[in-house]
Design a protein around this motif. Structure first.
Motif, PDB file in Angstrom:
ATOM      1  N   PRO A   4       0.838  -1.202   0.000  1.00 61.95           N
ATOM      2  CA  PRO A   4       0.000   0.000   0.000  1.00 61.95           C
ATOM      3  C   PRO A   4       0.873   1.252   0.000  1.00 61.95           C
ATOM      4  CG  PRO A   4      -0.694  -1.545   1.711  1.00 61.95           C
ATOM      5  CD  PRO A   4       0.588  -2.065   1.135  1.00 61.95           C
ATOM      6  N   SER A   5       0.421   2.286  -0.666  1.00 58.39           N
ATOM      7  CA  SER A   5       1.231   3.504  -0.777  1.00 58.39           C
ATOM      8  C   SER A   5       1.480   4.145   0.583  1.00 58.39           C
ATOM      9  CB  SER A   5       0.569   4.489  -1.718  1.00 58.39           C
ATOM     10  OG  SER A   5      -0.720   4.843  -1.239  1.00 58.39           O
ATOM     11  N   ALA A   6       0.599   3.946   1.535  1.00 60.74           N
ATOM     12  CA  ALA A   6       0.795   4.509   2.880  1.00 60.74           C
ATOM     13  C   ALA A   6       2.020   3.897   3.558  1.00 60.74           C
ATOM     14  CB  ALA A   6      -0.449   4.290   3.734  1.00 60.74           C
ATOM     15  N   TRP A   7       2.304   2.622   3.267  1.00 60.31           N
ATOM     16  CA  TRP A   7       3.473   1.989   3.861  1.00 60.31           C
ATOM     17  C   TRP A   7       4.768   2.557   3.290  1.00 60.31           C
ATOM     18  CZ3 TRP A   7       2.757  -3.998   4.385  1.00 60.31           C
ATOM     19  CH2 TRP A   7       1.650  -4.251   5.189  1.00 60.31           C
ATOM     20  N   LEU A   8       4.736   2.926   2.028  1.00 61.77           N
ATOM     21  CA  LEU A   8       5.946   3.438   1.386  1.00 61.77           C
ATOM     22  C   LEU A   8       6.248   4.883   1.745  1.00 61.77           C
ATOM     23  CD1 LEU A   8       5.623   1.841  -2.146  1.00 61.77           C
ATOM     24  CD2 LEU A   8       7.134   1.166  -0.283  1.00 61.77           C
ATOM     25  N   ASP A   9       5.365   5.528   2.525  1.00 59.39           N
ATOM     26  CA  ASP A   9       5.642   6.881   3.000  1.00 59.39           C
ATOM     27  C   ASP A   9       6.736   6.890   4.060  1.00 59.39           C
ATOM     28  OD1 ASP A   9       3.811   7.943   1.283  1.00 59.39           O
ATOM     29  OD2 ASP A   9       2.170   7.965   2.756  1.00 59.39           O
ATOM     30  N   ARG A  12      12.185   4.372   5.986  1.00 61.81           N
ATOM     31  CA  ARG A  12      12.859   3.082   6.209  1.00 61.81           C
ATOM     32  C   ARG A  12      12.280   1.994   5.324  1.00 61.81           C
ATOM     33  NH1 ARG A  12      11.834   2.558  12.392  1.00 61.81           N
ATOM     34  NH2 ARG A  12       9.893   3.303  11.518  1.00 61.81           N
ATOM     35  N   VAL A  13      10.970   1.963   5.220  1.00 61.86           N
ATOM     36  CA  VAL A  13      10.318   0.960   4.374  1.00 61.86           C
ATOM     37  C   VAL A  13      10.665   1.207   2.914  1.00 61.86           C
ATOM     38  CG1 VAL A  13       8.091   0.054   3.612  1.00 61.86           C
ATOM     39  CG2 VAL A  13       8.443   0.597   6.022  1.00 61.86           C
ATOM     40  N   LEU A  14      10.690   2.452   2.505  1.00 64.08           N
ATOM     41  CA  LEU A  14      11.029   2.783   1.125  1.00 64.08           C
ATOM     42  C   LEU A  14      12.460   2.368   0.791  1.00 64.08           C
ATOM     43  CD1 LEU A  14      10.125   4.068  -1.499  1.00 64.08           C
ATOM     44  CD2 LEU A  14      10.941   6.249  -0.632  1.00 64.08           C
ATOM     45  N   ARG A  15      13.392   2.590   1.711  1.00 64.62           N
ATOM     46  CA  ARG A  15      14.788   2.207   1.490  1.00 64.62           C
ATOM     47  C   ARG A  15      14.917   0.686   1.366  1.00 64.62           C
ATOM     48  NH1 ARG A  15      17.258   4.997   5.453  1.00 64.62           N
ATOM     49  NH2 ARG A  15      17.034   3.298   6.925  1.00 64.62           N
ATOM     50  N   ILE A  16      14.218  -0.039   2.231  1.00 63.28           N
ATOM     51  CA  ILE A  16      14.262  -1.503   2.176  1.00 63.28           C
ATOM     52  C   ILE A  16      13.606  -2.002   0.890  1.00 63.28           C
ATOM     53  CG2 ILE A  16      13.358  -3.604   3.251  1.00 63.28           C
ATOM     54  CD1 ILE A  16      13.759  -2.178   5.961  1.00 63.28           C
ATOM     55  N   ALA A  17      12.494  -1.393   0.517  1.00 61.28           N
ATOM     56  CA  ALA A  17      11.766  -1.825  -0.679  1.00 61.28           C
ATOM     57  C   ALA A  17      12.578  -1.588  -1.947  1.00 61.28           C
ATOM     58  CB  ALA A  17      10.425  -1.111  -0.767  1.00 61.28           C
ATOM     59  N   THR A  18      13.401  -0.560  -1.970  1.00 56.23           N
ATOM     60  CA  THR A  18      14.215  -0.316  -3.163  1.00 56.23           C
ATOM     61  C   THR A  18      15.439  -1.228  -3.222  1.00 56.23           C
ATOM     62  OG1 THR A  18      15.369   1.486  -2.054  1.00 56.23           O
ATOM     63  CG2 THR A  18      13.484   2.076  -3.418  1.00 56.23           C
ATOM     64  N   LEU A  19      15.945  -1.666  -2.077  1.00 58.34           N
ATOM     65  CA  LEU A  19      17.132  -2.530  -2.063  1.00 58.34           C
ATOM     66  C   LEU A  19      16.805  -4.017  -2.123  1.00 58.34           C
ATOM     67  CD1 LEU A  19      19.350  -0.689   0.572  1.00 58.34           C
ATOM     68  CD2 LEU A  19      19.558  -0.660  -1.910  1.00 58.34           C
ATOM     69  N   LEU A  20      15.578  -4.382  -1.851  1.00 56.62           N
ATOM     70  CA  LEU A  20      15.194  -5.790  -1.803  1.00 56.62           C
ATOM     71  C   LEU A  20      15.385  -6.512  -3.140  1.00 56.62           C
ATOM     72  CD1 LEU A  20      14.175  -7.855   0.199  1.00 56.62           C
ATOM     73  CD2 LEU A  20      11.848  -7.276  -0.471  1.00 56.62           C
ATOM     74  N   PRO A  21      15.007  -5.953  -4.282  1.00 55.48           N
ATOM     75  CA  PRO A  21      15.251  -6.669  -5.547  1.00 55.48           C
ATOM     76  C   PRO A  21      16.736  -6.929  -5.818  1.00 55.48           C
ATOM     77  CG  PRO A  21      13.665  -4.915  -5.887  1.00 55.48           C
ATOM     78  CD  PRO A  21      14.211  -4.747  -4.499  1.00 55.48           C
ATOM     79  N   VAL A  22      17.594  -6.000  -5.444  1.00 62.14           N
ATOM     80  CA  VAL A  22      19.033  -6.192  -5.649  1.00 62.14           C
ATOM     81  C   VAL A  22      19.534  -7.339  -4.778  1.00 62.14           C
ATOM     82  CG1 VAL A  22      21.293  -5.106  -5.395  1.00 62.14           C
ATOM     83  CG2 VAL A  22      19.364  -3.780  -6.261  1.00 62.14           C
ATOM     84  N   ALA A  23      19.084  -7.380  -3.530  1.00 57.30           N
ATOM     85  CA  ALA A  23      19.504  -8.455  -2.630  1.00 57.30           C
ATOM     86  C   ALA A  23      19.001  -9.814  -3.114  1.00 57.30           C
ATOM     87  CB  ALA A  23      18.993  -8.167  -1.222  1.00 57.30           C
ATOM     88  N   LEU A  24      17.779  -9.872  -3.593  1.00 60.18           N
ATOM     89  CA  LEU A  24      17.238 -11.136  -4.090  1.00 60.18           C
ATOM     90  C   LEU A  24      17.983 -11.607  -5.338  1.00 60.18           C
ATOM     91  CD1 LEU A  24      13.426 -10.552  -3.583  1.00 60.18           C
ATOM     92  CD2 LEU A  24      14.907 -12.103  -2.309  1.00 60.18           C
TER      93      LEU A  24
END
Length: 81
Positions: A4-9, A12-24
């Protein structure tokens, strides 16, 4: 993304969400390169990844990185067997 867009506000969540594909992707590359079931394997693929890592450190273009890695793996396979 499926969040949900509210979570990406939250920054910390936004930083993790952007780095997660690289880690996977890094985990997938490591598993496919060094794993064979439950055994650790060091073969021509590992040499290719090592050469590719060095080429990336020297800021080589992507196509050159791929060609160097493939050529290294092919050379190691040709020499070893």
């Amino acid at each position: 993304m499926s969040l949900p867009s509210a979570w990406l506000d939250d920054p910390r969540v936004l930083r993790i969400a952007t780095l997660l594909p690289v880690a996977l992707l890094a985990a997938l590359v490591a598993a496919q390169t060094f794993g064979n079931g439950r055994a650790l394997v060091l073969d021509a693929r590992a040499a290719g990844v090592a050469v590719a890592a060095v080429a990336v450190l020297f800021r080589a273009p992507f196509l050159l990185v791929v060609v160097l890695a493939a050529a290294t793996a092919a050379l190691v396979r040709a020499v070893s067997g």
